[in-house]
Scaffold this motif. Sequence first.
Motif, PDB file in Angstrom:
ATOM      1  N   UNK A   1       0.823  -1.206   0.000  1.00 18.13           N
ATOM      2  CA  UNK A   1       0.000   0.000   0.000  1.00 18.13           C
ATOM      3  C   UNK A   1       0.858   1.258   0.000  1.00 18.13           C
ATOM      4  N   UNK A   2       1.995   1.216   0.686  1.00 18.44           N
ATOM      5  CA  UNK A   2       2.899   2.361   0.691  1.00 18.44           C
ATOM      6  C   UNK A   2       3.573   2.525  -0.672  1.00 18.44           C
ATOM      7  N   UNK A   3       3.941   1.414  -1.298  1.00 13.95           N
ATOM      8  CA  UNK A   3       4.568   1.481  -2.615  1.00 13.95           C
ATOM      9  C   UNK A   3       3.602   2.060  -3.637  1.00 13.95           C
ATOM     10  N   UNK A   4       2.338   1.672  -3.582  1.00 11.10           N
ATOM     11  CA  UNK A   4       1.339   2.211  -4.511  1.00 11.10           C
ATOM     12  C   UNK A   4       1.189   3.718  -4.320  1.00 11.10           C
ATOM     13  N   UNK A   5       1.198   4.171  -3.086  1.00 11.47           N
ATOM     14  CA  UNK A   5       1.087   5.602  -2.821  1.00 11.47           C
ATOM     15  C   UNK A   5       2.315   6.356  -3.311  1.00 11.47           C
ATOM     16  N   UNK A   6       3.499   5.785  -3.115  1.00 13.39           N
ATOM     17  CA  UNK A   6       4.717   6.413  -3.602  1.00 13.39           C
ATOM     18  C   UNK A   6       4.729   6.494  -5.126  1.00 13.39           C
ATOM     19  N   UNK A   7       4.261   5.434  -5.793  1.00 10.40           N
ATOM     20  CA  UNK A   7       4.203   5.446  -7.260  1.00 10.40           C
ATOM     21  C   UNK A   7       3.207   6.482  -7.762  1.00 10.40           C
ATOM     22  N   UNK A   8       2.057   6.587  -7.110  1.00 11.04           N
ATOM     23  CA  UNK A   8       1.065   7.585  -7.510  1.00 11.04           C
ATOM     24  C   UNK A   8       1.625   8.995  -7.331  1.00 11.04           C
ATOM     25  N   UNK A   9       2.343   9.229  -6.241  1.00 10.56           N
ATOM     26  CA  UNK A   9       2.942  10.542  -6.013  1.00 10.56           C
ATOM     27  C   UNK A   9       4.000  10.853  -7.069  1.00 10.56           C
ATOM     28  N   UNK A  10       4.771   9.847  -7.468  1.00  5.36           N
ATOM     29  CA  UNK A  10       5.787  10.051  -8.501  1.00  5.36           C
ATOM     30  C   UNK A  10       5.147  10.380  -9.847  1.00  5.36           C
ATOM     31  N   UNK A  11       4.076   9.682 -10.198  1.00  2.75           N
ATOM     32  CA  UNK A  11       3.393   9.943 -11.469  1.00  2.75           C
ATOM     33  C   UNK A  11       2.780  11.340 -11.461  1.00  2.75           C
ATOM     34  N   UNK A  12       2.110  11.698 -10.388  1.00  3.11           N
ATOM     35  CA  UNK A  12       1.489  13.023 -10.298  1.00  3.11           C
ATOM     36  C   UNK A  12       2.563  14.109 -10.315  1.00  3.11           C
TER      37      UNK A  12
END
Length: 70
Positions: free
Chosen positions: A39-50
Amino acid sequence: MTRTLVGLIMASSGAAWAHPGERHGDVGDALLHLMSEPDHIALLMAAAVIGGLGSLMMRRRAPTTRTFKG
């Protein structure tokens, strides 16, 4: 008044913690936890994309510099 009191009690209880009973020893352990949980990795990836999309949008809006020959 009662709703506020109940809200404060629930916010300070152990049930409000993201991971109950989990305590990290130092910064290294906390970073390892952040990089290993899905769940933390998904949030980090979303932040990187945004963040990447935001930087592209800002780059396109930046004025171009023009050199004058004359």
